[in-house]
Design a protein around this motif. Structure first.
Motif, short mmCIF file in Angstrom:
data_model
loop_
_atom_site.label_atom_id
_atom_site.label_comp_id
_atom_site.label_asym_id
_atom_site.label_seq_id
_atom_site.Cartn_x
_atom_site.Cartn_y
_atom_site.Cartn_z
N GLU A 1 -58.65 -4.56 7.15
CA GLU A 1 -58.03 -3.75 6.40
C GLU A 1 -56.82 -2.79 7.09
O GLU A 1 -55.83 -2.33 6.85
N SER A 2 -57.59 -2.26 8.33
CA SER A 2 -56.70 -1.50 9.30
C SER A 2 -55.56 -2.36 9.75
O SER A 2 -54.64 -1.58 9.94
N SER A 3 -56.17 -3.57 10.15
CA SER A 3 -54.74 -4.24 10.62
C SER A 3 -53.75 -4.54 9.76
O SER A 3 -52.59 -4.36 9.82
N LEU A 4 -54.13 -4.76 8.27
CA LEU A 4 -53.10 -4.90 7.43
C LEU A 4 -52.25 -3.61 7.31
O LEU A 4 -50.96 -3.67 7.12
N ALA A 5 -52.98 -2.39 7.29
CA ALA A 5 -52.12 -1.25 6.84
C ALA A 5 -51.31 -0.88 8.09
O ALA A 5 -50.10 -0.28 8.14
N ILE A 6 -51.66 -1.34 9.58
CA ILE A 6 -50.77 -0.95 10.50
C ILE A 6 -49.43 -1.80 10.27
O ILE A 6 -48.48 -1.55 10.65
N ALA A 7 -49.78 -3.23 10.12
CA ALA A 7 -48.69 -4.04 10.21
C ALA A 7 -47.73 -3.79 8.96
O ALA A 7 -46.65 -4.10 9.36
N ALA A 8 -48.17 -3.12 7.86
CA ALA A 8 -47.39 -2.85 6.96
C ALA A 8 -46.52 -1.75 7.23
O ALA A 8 -45.17 -1.82 6.93
N VAL A 9 -46.74 -0.85 7.86
CA VAL A 9 -45.92 0.10 8.32
C VAL A 9 -44.69 -0.42 9.29
O VAL A 9 -43.80 0.11 9.25
N PHE A 10 -45.06 -1.36 10.17
CA PHE A 10 -44.12 -1.75 11.05
C PHE A 10 -43.52 -3.07 10.48
O PHE A 10 -42.45 -3.69 11.11
N LEU B 1 -54.52 5.72 7.39
CA LEU B 1 -55.91 5.73 8.10
C LEU B 1 -56.19 7.13 8.81
O LEU B 1 -55.18 8.01 8.93
N SER B 2 -57.01 7.44 9.22
CA SER B 2 -57.35 8.58 9.87
C SER B 2 -56.88 8.46 11.41
O SER B 2 -56.60 7.44 12.07
N VAL B 3 -56.76 9.70 11.87
CA VAL B 3 -56.29 9.85 13.21
C VAL B 3 -57.27 9.32 14.27
O VAL B 3 -56.87 8.58 15.34
N ARG B 4 -58.42 9.57 14.12
CA ARG B 4 -59.60 9.02 14.76
C ARG B 4 -59.51 7.49 14.87
O ARG B 4 -59.92 6.93 16.01
N TRP C 1 -43.14 7.91 17.31
CA TRP C 1 -44.11 8.68 16.34
C TRP C 1 -45.34 9.07 17.18
O TRP C 1 -45.51 8.35 18.30
N SER C 2 -46.08 10.01 16.85
CA SER C 2 -47.19 10.14 17.45
C SER C 2 -48.47 9.48 16.70
O SER C 2 -48.29 8.97 15.74
N GLN C 3 -49.75 9.64 17.22
CA GLN C 3 -50.76 8.99 16.72
C GLN C 3 -51.07 9.59 15.14
O GLN C 3 -51.29 8.88 14.30
N GLU C 4 -50.76 10.76 15.05
CA GLU C 4 -50.90 11.67 13.89
C GLU C 4 -49.87 11.16 12.61
O GLU C 4 -50.25 10.79 11.62
N VAL C 5 -48.91 10.97 13.15
CA VAL C 5 -47.70 10.35 12.31
C VAL C 5 -48.00 8.83 11.83
O VAL C 5 -47.92 8.69 10.70
N LEU C 6 -48.56 8.07 12.79
CA LEU C 6 -48.91 6.58 12.54
C LEU C 6 -50.13 6.53 11.61
O LEU C 6 -50.19 5.83 10.63
N ALA C 7 -50.96 7.58 11.67
CA ALA C 7 -51.93 7.49 10.92
C ALA C 7 -51.63 8.00 9.49
O ALA C 7 -52.32 7.63 8.39
#
Length: 228
Positions: free
Chosen positions: A45-54, A28-31, A17-23
């Motif tokens: 909130e951001s940590s939960l969102a990223i952890a959920a993806v993986f 979450l936003s790319v920034r 994945w690129s950063q854009e795909v992960l966003a």
């Protein structure tokens, strides 16, 4: 909280994945993704969102490096610098109100206390511990850090230094008291009172260094890994 930048990048690249795909996948936003991969700082909130993806627990993404990781920003440095300036100003104001500033200046007491502090640090933690304690004073100017075992070790060094300062002050007080009482027959009343006041200066210096600088830094380093 701080996420492991290396772990996050590795997980993202393993999926191709690129950063854009992960966003997009995390909502979450790319920034935001770019910022997290830059300094590791993320909201809950951001940590939960990223952890959920993986499909991971957020705890598995938290930085566990033994190195002390610091988020240096101009705003945080200015805020902590201002706080130190306020502490210094308040103490100086009390000194001025209490009398002449010259009453509180004793180079010999200051030199003794510093030499005793660093001598005791070398005996206890070696020259490396002394060097780290001096360099570590820079962490007074930030409050966003994660440190693992190295931060805990440095926190223990500073905790010991608080004891060394008060121990050195006690030795100075006892030596001063012996000198004063041993020569009491040669003192007039005013001279005796003056000598007794000067004898307290070493304790004054120890309290300023311990409570104004070293103890707050020790607490900051000991609790930085549980701060969010």
């Amino acid at each position: 909280m701080f996420l492991s930048v290396e772990k996050l990048k590795r997980l993202r690249k393993e999926k191709g994945w690129s950063q854009e795909v992960l966003a997009k996948a995390s909502g979450l936003s790319v920034r935001t993704i770019q910022r997290i991969e830059s300094n590791g700082k993320a909201s809950a909130e951001s940590s939960l969102a990223i952890a959920a993806v993986f499909d991971l627990s957020p705890k598995l993404l938290i930085a566990t490096s033994n190195e002390i990781e610091v988020n240096w920003t101009k705003e945080i440095m200015m805020k902590n610098g201002l706080a130190l300036a306020i502490i210094t100003g308040v103490i100086w104001m009390l000194v001025i109100l209490a009398g002449s500033a010259n009453l509180y200046i004793d180079i010999a007491s200051a030199l003794f206390l510093v030499l005793f502090l660093y001598g005791a640090t070398i005996v206890t933690f070696g020259t490396e511990g002394l060097f780290k304690s001096v360099v570590g004073l820079k962490y007074l100017f930030t409050d966003e850090l994660v440190g693992g075992t190295k931060a805990k070790y440095l926190g223990q060094v500073y905790s010991a230094q608080v004891k060394f300062l008060y121990g050195g002050a006690l030795i100075g007080l006892v030596i001063g008291a012996i000198a004063i009482l041993g020569n009491i027959d040669t003192y007039e009343g005013f001279v005796f009172q003056r000598a007794s006041a000067v004898n307290l200066i070493v304790l004054f210096y120890a309290a300023i260094l311990s409570e104004g600088l070293i103890r707050p830094l020790s607490i900051k380093l000991k609790t930085c890994d549980i701060a969010t």
